[in-house]
Enzyme design. Structure first.
Site, PDB file in Angstrom:
ATOM      1  N   LYS A 117       0.880  -1.192   0.000  1.00 54.64           N
ATOM      2  CA  LYS A 117       0.000   0.000   0.000  1.00 54.64           C
ATOM      3  C   LYS A 117       0.908   1.229   0.000  1.00 54.64           C
ATOM      4  O   LYS A 117       1.316   1.718   1.055  1.00 54.64           O
ATOM      5  CB  LYS A 117      -0.892  -0.025   1.248  1.00 54.64           C
ATOM      6  CG  LYS A 117      -2.216   0.704   1.115  1.00 54.64           C
ATOM      7  CD  LYS A 117      -2.129   2.143   0.658  1.00 54.64           C
ATOM      8  CE  LYS A 117      -2.035   3.133   1.790  1.00 54.64           C
ATOM      9  NZ  LYS A 117      -1.811   4.524   1.299  1.00 54.64           N
ATOM     10  N   GLY A 129       6.075   5.610   8.383  1.00 55.57           N
ATOM     11  CA  GLY A 129       5.323   6.857   8.241  1.00 55.57           C
ATOM     12  C   GLY A 129       5.412   7.659   9.514  1.00 55.57           C
ATOM     13  O   GLY A 129       6.358   7.514  10.296  1.00 55.57           O
ATOM     14  N   SER A 130       4.402   8.475   9.736  1.00 59.10           N
ATOM     15  CA  SER A 130       4.457   9.415  10.853  1.00 59.10           C
ATOM     16  C   SER A 130       4.162   8.724  12.183  1.00 59.10           C
ATOM     17  O   SER A 130       3.483   7.686  12.229  1.00 59.10           O
ATOM     18  CB  SER A 130       3.455  10.541  10.616  1.00 59.10           C
ATOM     19  OG  SER A 130       2.169   9.989  10.497  1.00 59.10           O
ATOM     20  N   THR A 131       4.650   9.308  13.252  1.00 60.53           N
ATOM     21  CA  THR A 131       4.446   8.740  14.582  1.00 60.53           C
ATOM     22  C   THR A 131       2.958   8.708  14.942  1.00 60.53           C
ATOM     23  O   THR A 131       2.472   7.717  15.504  1.00 60.53           O
ATOM     24  CB  THR A 131       5.268   9.548  15.608  1.00 60.53           C
ATOM     25  OG1 THR A 131       6.657   9.318  15.305  1.00 60.53           O
ATOM     26  CG2 THR A 131       4.992   9.113  17.025  1.00 60.53           C
ATOM     27  N   GLY A 191       1.435   5.816  13.325  1.00 58.78           N
ATOM     28  CA  GLY A 191       1.958   4.607  13.977  1.00 58.78           C
ATOM     29  C   GLY A 191       1.217   4.319  15.273  1.00 58.78           C
ATOM     30  O   GLY A 191       0.870   3.160  15.569  1.00 58.78           O
ATOM     31  N   GLU A 206       8.378   2.034  11.566  1.00 64.58           N
ATOM     32  CA  GLU A 206       9.515   2.944  11.324  1.00 64.58           C
ATOM     33  C   GLU A 206       8.905   4.340  11.247  1.00 64.58           C
ATOM     34  O   GLU A 206       8.254   4.685  10.272  1.00 64.58           O
ATOM     35  CB  GLU A 206      10.196   2.614   9.990  1.00 64.58           C
ATOM     36  CG  GLU A 206      10.752   1.219   9.895  1.00 64.58           C
ATOM     37  CD  GLU A 206      11.995   1.018  10.737  1.00 64.58           C
ATOM     38  OE1 GLU A 206      12.630   2.018  11.140  1.00 64.58           O
ATOM     39  OE2 GLU A 206      12.322  -0.141  11.023  1.00 64.58           O
ATOM     40  N   CYS A 237      13.779  10.549   7.013  1.00 64.24           N
ATOM     41  CA  CYS A 237      13.510  10.363   8.446  1.00 64.24           C
ATOM     42  C   CYS A 237      14.767  10.515   9.281  1.00 64.24           C
ATOM     43  O   CYS A 237      14.715  10.926  10.431  1.00 64.24           O
ATOM     44  CB  CYS A 237      12.872   9.007   8.671  1.00 64.24           C
ATOM     45  SG  CYS A 237      13.809   7.705   7.869  1.00 64.24           S
ATOM     46  N   GLU A 287       9.040  17.146  14.217  1.00 65.83           N
ATOM     47  CA  GLU A 287       9.640  16.767  12.947  1.00 65.83           C
ATOM     48  C   GLU A 287       9.089  17.680  11.845  1.00 65.83           C
ATOM     49  O   GLU A 287       7.880  17.746  11.646  1.00 65.83           O
ATOM     50  CB  GLU A 287       9.289  15.308  12.635  1.00 65.83           C
ATOM     51  CG  GLU A 287       9.986  14.807  11.405  1.00 65.83           C
ATOM     52  CD  GLU A 287       9.573  13.386  11.050  1.00 65.83           C
ATOM     53  OE1 GLU A 287       8.378  13.079  11.116  1.00 65.83           O
ATOM     54  OE2 GLU A 287      10.462  12.590  10.701  1.00 65.83           O
TER      55      GLU A 287
HETATM   56  P1  NAD Z   1       1.880   9.131   6.957  1.00 65.04           P
HETATM   57  O1  NAD Z   1       1.968   8.511   8.296  1.00 65.04           O
HETATM   58  O2  NAD Z   1       0.937  10.242   6.760  1.00 65.04           O
HETATM   59  O3  NAD Z   1       1.500   8.063   5.834  1.00 65.04           O
HETATM   60  C1  NAD Z   1       2.287   6.910   5.591  1.00 65.04           C
HETATM   61  C2  NAD Z   1       1.427   5.854   4.921  1.00 65.04           C
HETATM   62  O4  NAD Z   1       0.391   5.443   5.802  1.00 65.04           O
HETATM   63  C3  NAD Z   1       0.716   6.288   3.644  1.00 65.04           C
HETATM   64  O5  NAD Z   1       0.694   5.186   2.762  1.00 65.04           O
HETATM   65  C4  NAD Z   1      -0.688   6.624   4.128  1.00 65.04           C
HETATM   66  O6  NAD Z   1      -1.688   6.522   3.143  1.00 65.04           O
HETATM   67  C5  NAD Z   1      -0.898   5.580   5.206  1.00 65.04           C
HETATM   68  N1  NAD Z   1      -1.814   5.973   6.270  1.00 65.04           N
HETATM   69  C6  NAD Z   1      -2.181   7.232   6.650  1.00 65.04           C
HETATM   70  N2  NAD Z   1      -3.014   7.172   7.706  1.00 65.04           N
HETATM   71  C7  NAD Z   1      -3.164   5.858   8.011  1.00 65.04           C
HETATM   72  C8  NAD Z   1      -3.881   5.155   9.028  1.00 65.04           C
HETATM   73  N3  NAD Z   1      -4.594   5.796   9.943  1.00 65.04           N
HETATM   74  N4  NAD Z   1      -3.784   3.806   9.075  1.00 65.04           N
HETATM   75  C9  NAD Z   1      -3.019   3.138   8.176  1.00 65.04           C
HETATM   76  N5  NAD Z   1      -2.330   3.749   7.185  1.00 65.04           N
HETATM   77  C10 NAD Z   1      -2.390   5.097   7.107  1.00 65.04           C
HETATM   78  O7  NAD Z   1       3.393   9.546   6.637  1.00 65.04           O
HETATM   79  P2  NAD Z   1       3.943  10.360   5.386  1.00 65.04           P
HETATM   80  O8  NAD Z   1       3.565  11.775   5.582  1.00 65.04           O
HETATM   81  O9  NAD Z   1       3.601   9.659   4.114  1.00 65.04           O
HETATM   82  O10 NAD Z   1       5.528  10.170   5.575  1.00 65.04           O
HETATM   83  C11 NAD Z   1       6.308  10.992   6.333  1.00 65.04           C
HETATM   84  C12 NAD Z   1       6.615  10.340   7.664  1.00 65.04           C
HETATM   85  O11 NAD Z   1       7.258   9.083   7.473  1.00 65.04           O
HETATM   86  C13 NAD Z   1       7.585  11.148   8.499  1.00 65.04           C
HETATM   87  O12 NAD Z   1       7.130  11.206   9.816  1.00 65.04           O
HETATM   88  C14 NAD Z   1       8.878  10.339   8.428  1.00 65.04           C
HETATM   89  O13 NAD Z   1       9.752  10.521   9.500  1.00 65.04           O
HETATM   90  C15 NAD Z   1       8.373   8.963   8.353  1.00 65.04           C
HETATM   91  N6  NAD Z   1       9.406   8.078   7.802  1.00 65.04           N
HETATM   92  C16 NAD Z   1      10.079   7.247   8.644  1.00 65.04           C
HETATM   93  C17 NAD Z   1      11.083   6.418   8.155  1.00 65.04           C
HETATM   94  C18 NAD Z   1      11.853   5.492   9.061  1.00 65.04           C
HETATM   95  O14 NAD Z   1      12.559   4.627   8.558  1.00 65.04           O
HETATM   96  N7  NAD Z   1      11.753   5.618  10.360  1.00 65.04           N
HETATM   97  C19 NAD Z   1      11.382   6.435   6.790  1.00 65.04           C
HETATM   98  C20 NAD Z   1      10.680   7.313   5.973  1.00 65.04           C
HETATM   99  C21 NAD Z   1       9.684   8.122   6.491  1.00 65.04           C
END
Ligand code: NAD
Length: 481
Positions: free
Chosen positions: A176, A228-230, A233, A250, A284, A384
């Site tokens: 996804k 993705g974002s904390t 998560g 992550e 990140c 962040e």
């Molecule tokens: P996001 O959390 O908004 O979205 C990430 C993914 O999750 C997308 O595919 C989105 O459609 C999906 N998503 C959104 N809400 C969801 C929910 N409630 N349930 C399940 N899935 C959902 O993050 P973003 O804005 O796409 O990415 C940026 C973030 O990712 C930053 O916080 C960055 O630090 C983090 N990141 C972390 C790492 C790592 O290795 N730690 C690597 C890259 C990015």
């Protein structure tokens, strides 16, 4: 305009509702393509297809060598299509073509090759239990159906970090990708099929947060691997509690950079600038909080501001571009909001602090921004930003710098700049971060685990650690009497 579909089992299909979403070229603000926006029914169908794929003889009866061979072929196909993939990643994500060509695409191929090697090395062990007449061993079992949910900053690499170990260990998967950047993942799935992955073992759902939510809640999904974002998560953990599915996270970061009094300032300026502005700060592990010894802070701030001003800003497709656009208009507004907050909370703007106009005004470009006089409690020092914003904070002694660097909810990465061997060796163990770099810009390698302490996540990706993320240990007691 190109339109992409979902992959459910053997079939490329549109969304059951007919819904679509649009992906935008961040360098121009123009639509780049249309993707199918998966519905709840599509999620059910993909989970059923993945379950069937997991149970199928075609996947279960594959030897470890044959599984490894498929992963190796995916690596080769990525390399064979490198130019196309790099152009796609740059158009959809915005990253400079030198980054997609020299980092994103080779790293994705390398990741598949690395886990191809692991497929034949998933060993169990024999335990000397103290019960007479028993032969007891343990083996790794795949989890079943793994949902792989990825963000928009390094779409192809992050998909590879999940898909390669999930397949090497014998799981079936549903990818996804982020709604902002689905295109390279769609192509990766096509290449996985071309490499010979059996039907149902790789499925693809494009769409927004609702698709991710439905996968996380679904009782037919055994594992969620999320980057993705904390905040998301945390929501995933709450939802996954109902089914107790396995979760790997992550999440965000706020990496400190500690510049010691004895540091080589020119090396620290060059490395920190790259570490802060790699992919326009949308990484990140990006360096964001610069703790610089007070005696060196003026020199460091002046040099890094001059260097930041000299970088070429432009569309990722231009080979001269060093700083590309931010991923979306929404993210541009978010970064600009943080910069406005920094100014109003009293940080001193040295350079940048505005979007780029002129011929680039339709894209989502933002000038590299350097603040000094940043206090630990300011929003720009705590949250962040995920953009090209550097905060410089002077310190007086190293113990103070370490305490302040660790005073964060996050713990993904950190860097230390010093010419003193003892400082170089002693600091990493005192720093609260999954990865510590010494005199180095942020690096990632499939052989080294990546992940965070605290609110930066759970678990590790890459290295042998990822094998644990996609397997359960199963013990067998054999009665020999
Ligand atoms: P996001 O959390 O908004 O979205 C990430 C993914 O999750 C997308 O595919 C989105 O459609 C999906 N998503 C959104 N809400 C969801 C929910 N409630 N349930 C399940 N899935 C959902 O993050 P973003 O804005 O796409 O990415 C940026 C973030 O990712 C930053 O916080 C960055 O630090 C983090 N990141 C972390 C790492 C790592 O290795 N730690 C690597 C890259 C990015």
């Amino acid at each position: 305009m190109p339109a992409t579909q979902l992959l459910i089992g053997p079939d490329w299909v549109g969304a059951s509702t007919g819904a679509t979403g649009e992906t935008i070229n961040p360098a121009t603000g123009e639509a780049l393509g249309v993707f199918a926006e998966a519905s709840a029914a599509d999620v059910d169908a993909a989970v059923a297809a993945a379950r069937a794929g997991f149970e199928s003889a075609a996947w279960r009866s594959l030897t470890a060598d044959a599984r490894g061979k498929i992963l190796w072929r995916i690596a080769e196909l990525i390399e064979r299509n490198a130019e196309e993939l790099a152009a796609l990643e740059t158009a959809d994500q915005g990253q400079p073509i030198f980054v997609s060509t020299n980092v994103s695409i080779p790293l994705a191929a390398q990741t598949f090759r690395y886990y191809a090697g692991w497929a034949t090395k998933l060993e169990g062990k024999v335990s000397p239990v103290s019960i007479p007449g028993q032969f007891t061993y343990q083996q790794r079992r795949p989890l079943g159906v793994a949902a792989l949910i990825t963000p928009w900053n390094f779409p192809l690499d992050i998909a590879a970090w999940k898909l390669a170990p999930a397949l090497a260990t014998g799981n079936a998967t549903i990818l996804k990708p982020a709604e902002q950047t689905p295109l390279s993942t769609v192509r990766l799935v096509e290449l996985a099929l071309e490499a010979g992955v059996p039907t149902g073992v790789v499925n693809l759902l494009t769409g927004g947060p609702e698709v991710g939510r439905a996968l996380v809640a679904h009782p037919g999904v055994d594992k969620v691997s999320f980057t993705g974002s904390t905040a998301v998560g945390q929501e995933i953990v709450r939802t996954a509690a109902d089914t107790l599915k396995r979760v790997g996270l992550e999440l965000g970061g706020k990496a400190p950079s500690i510049v010691a009094r004895d540091a080589d300032i020119d090396a620290a300026v060059a490395g920190n600038l790259q570490g802060a502005l790699f992919n326009t700060g949308q990484a990140c592990g990006a360096f964001t909080r610069f703790f610089v010894h007070r005696s060196r802070v003026d020199e460091f701030a002046t040099k890094i501001a001059i260097a930041a001003d000299s970088l070429t800003i432009g569309p990722g497709s231009d080979p001269n571009t060093v700083v590309g656009p931010l991923v979306s208009a929404e993210h541009l507004a978010r970064v600009d909001g943080y910069v406005a907050g920094g100014k109003s909370e009293g940080a001193q703007l040295v350079t940048g602090g505005e979007r780029v106009g002129g011929p680039l005004e339709n894209g989502f470009f933002y000038r590299p921004t350097v603040f000094t006089e940043v206090k630990d409690e300011m929003t720009i020092a705590r949250e962040e930003i995920f953009g090209p914003v550097l905060s410089i904070m002077p310190y007086d002694d190293l113990d103070e710098a370490i305490a302040r660097a660790n005073n964060t909810d996050y713990g993904l990465a950190a860097v230390v700049w010093t010419q003193d061997l003892k400082t170089a060796h002693r600091l990493p163990e005192r720093i609260h971060a999954g990865t510590v770099f010494v005199n180095q810009l942020p690096l990632i390698d499939p052989g080294t685990p990546w992940g965070g302490f605290g609110k930066s996540g759970w678990g590790r990706e890459m290295g042998a650690y990822s094998l644990d993320e996609y397997t359960e240990s199963q013990s067998v007691f054999m009665n020999l009497d």
